[in-house]
Scaffold this active site. Structure first.
Site, short mmCIF file in Angstrom:
data_model
loop_
_atom_site.label_atom_id
_atom_site.label_comp_id
_atom_site.label_asym_id
_atom_site.label_seq_id
_atom_site.Cartn_x
_atom_site.Cartn_y
_atom_site.Cartn_z
N GLU A 98 0.85 -1.21 0.00
CA GLU A 98 0.00 0.00 0.00
C GLU A 98 0.87 1.25 0.00
O GLU A 98 0.59 2.23 -0.68
CB GLU A 98 -0.94 0.00 1.21
CG GLU A 98 -2.00 -1.07 1.09
CD GLU A 98 -3.25 -0.82 1.91
OE1 GLU A 98 -3.36 0.24 2.57
OE2 GLU A 98 -4.13 -1.70 1.90
N GLU A 99 1.95 1.20 0.78
CA GLU A 99 2.86 2.35 0.84
C GLU A 99 3.40 2.68 -0.55
O GLU A 99 3.43 3.84 -0.97
CB GLU A 99 4.02 2.00 1.81
CG GLU A 99 5.12 3.02 1.84
CD GLU A 99 6.13 2.80 2.99
OE1 GLU A 99 5.81 2.07 3.95
OE2 GLU A 99 7.21 3.37 2.93
N ARG A 100 3.79 1.65 -1.28
CA ARG A 100 4.41 1.88 -2.59
C ARG A 100 3.39 2.32 -3.64
O ARG A 100 3.67 3.20 -4.46
CB ARG A 100 5.16 0.61 -3.03
CG ARG A 100 6.41 0.43 -2.20
CD ARG A 100 7.11 -0.90 -2.31
NE ARG A 100 8.21 -0.92 -1.34
CZ ARG A 100 8.82 -2.01 -0.93
NH1 ARG A 100 8.47 -3.20 -1.40
NH2 ARG A 100 9.80 -1.94 -0.04
#
Ligand SMILES: Cc1cc2nc3c(=O)[nH]c(=O)nc-3n(C[C@H](O)[C@H](O)[C@H](O)COP(=O)(O)OP(=O)(O)OC[C@H]3O[C@@H](n4cnc5c(N)ncnc54)[C@H](O)[C@@H]3O)c2cc1C
Length: 383
Positions: free
Chosen positions: A241-243
């Site tokens: 999700e961060e990426r």
């Protein structure tokens, strides 16, 4: 990715928020080296922007990840990278594992206030001696009765000086490095936890970054997210999700670089005509816009796969890699067309060039993305 009326509504709400509550204050926050996270996050919480994909039981809206991506894209229209990054830490870096694997009690205590904007979170994974090599972290959380005692330090932690809680990756035993870690929520005011001075950075200046120290920090074992020993796996999931979020933010920021360069070169007269009349400039800008559209398409494709429940590791890594690459080339090339003005700190392109340089380093450097993609392509030497 199908963009519906609801997506467009969210896009409009986010864009208005950025235009009214962020952009007019960016210069002031950049100069101060910090933005007022508490105030801004409360306003975002009131609009529901901090819990788009989070469960309704904790104040979220429970929409699928495509809405988060539209939100990220619009956050990218901020006139700096620091504030969108800090927001992304709250929504997509320090809370996904908590939302997915945390106990009801833990989610009530830490997720609900993070969604309402009453509490600020940080993700504390990197250490002075381990950034790309996440499995190599040395911070320990040792069991003592019903508690953990945490020792070690974390480096380059976003939101650290304003945080109410840290989502900390620590070694909870000495077994294999992929099975000995846990994610633990640590309230900022726990005795033994201290935060260093704000670090001076090349860019992302409106976002505060600091080192965090743990000296016999005692927290109850119920503050662990999910199962003990699963922290590395949860963090790898959380990274997806961060990426994706990081890559989605970049699309509009790159467009900001391109559009502001069009404006600048149209107004800048050289040899009796606008600089923009030079074909070399038109063609390079056309190429940049094409590359940016390709990034958008990759982000949307990865998002669609994620929403359908597919394994998004390869596509998210590709999107992050492409974003990192373009963040090194497009702002730099745009700055060139601004000439001396581009070299001035006061110009937007100068700030975006400095801010965007982080994308190829943070949240997994380009080389880490290449290693993941190569592994998933089956091209690594067989053991
Ligand atoms: C402004 C800022 C904010 C940050 N916020 C956070 C945060 O909130 N929380 C957090 O936990 N961390 C945060 N970080 C840390 C960030 O995630 C790390 O800096 C990043 O993961 C890279 O780690 P490193 O700096 O230790 O680089 P290193 O691991 O020392 O790597 C250095 C370089 O070596 C190369 N390299 C690395 N691995 C490989 C490989 N396998 N093959 C070939 N080359 C390789 C890459 O070019 C890489 O850039 C932040 C960093 C910055 C600068």
């Amino acid at each position: 990715m199908l963009i519906t009326h609801e997506h467009e509504e969210l896009r409009r709400t986010t864009r208005n928020f950025v235009e009214q509550e962020i952009n007019p204050f960016v210069d002031e926050w950049e100069a101060a080296g910090i933005f007022p996270a508490q105030e801004l996050f409360r306003k975002m919480g009131n609009l529901g922007l901090l819990g788009i994909t989070k469960p309704e039981a904790y104040g979220g809206i429970n929409l699928d990840y495509s809405y988060e991506v539209v939100f990220a894209e619009e956050m990218g229209s901020a006139l700096c990278g620091g504030v969108p990054m800090a927001v992304g830490v709250q929504t997509n870096m320090c809370t996904p594992a908590l939302a997915l694997h945390g106990s009801d009690e833990l989610r009530e205590e830490f997720l609900a206030p993070a969604i309402s904007g009453d509490s600020i979170g940080s993700i504390a994974v990197s250490e002075p001696g381990a950034g790309s090599d996440v499995a190599g972290i040395t911070t320990t959380a040792t069991k003592d009765g019903g508690d953990y005692i945490i020792n070690g330090s974390k480096m380059w932690i976003t939101n650290a000086t304003q945080a109410d809680f840290f989502c900390v990756l620590a070694n909870t035993d000495t077994s294999h490095k992929h099975n000995n870690k846990s994610l633990i929520i640590v309230p900022a005011r726990t005795p033994g936890l201290s935060v260093g001075n704000r670090l001076k950075k090349m860019g992302m200046r409106s976002s505060d970054t600091a080192q965090v120290f743990f000296d016999n920090v005692r927290v109850p074992r119920r503050y662990r997210i999910g199962e003990e020993g699963m922290g590395f796996t949860y963090q790898m999931q959380q990274f997806q999700e961060e990426r994706l979020f990081a890559a989605a933010i970049v699309v509009k920021t790159l467009e900001n670089c391109i559009n502001s360069t069009i404006d600048h070169t149209r107004k800048r007269i050289a040899y009796g005509e606008p600089l923009l009349n030079k074909q070399v400039i038109q063609f390079q800008l056309a190429e940049m816009q094409t590359e940016t559209e390709a990034l958008r398409a990759l982000v949307y494709q990865a998002t669609e796969t994620y929403v359908k429940g597919g394994n998004v590791t390869k596509l998210a890594s590709m999107a992050k890699l492409k974003a990192g690459r373009l963040c090194r080339s497009i702002p730099e090339q745009c700055l060139q067309f601004w000439g001396g003005m581009g070299y001035m700190e006061e110009s937007l392109i100068n700030r975006l060039c400095r801010d965007m340089r982080l994308v190829a380093i943070g949240a997994g450097a380009d080389e880490v993305m290449l290693a993941i993609i190569a592994k998933m392509m089956g091209t690594l030497p067989r053991e």
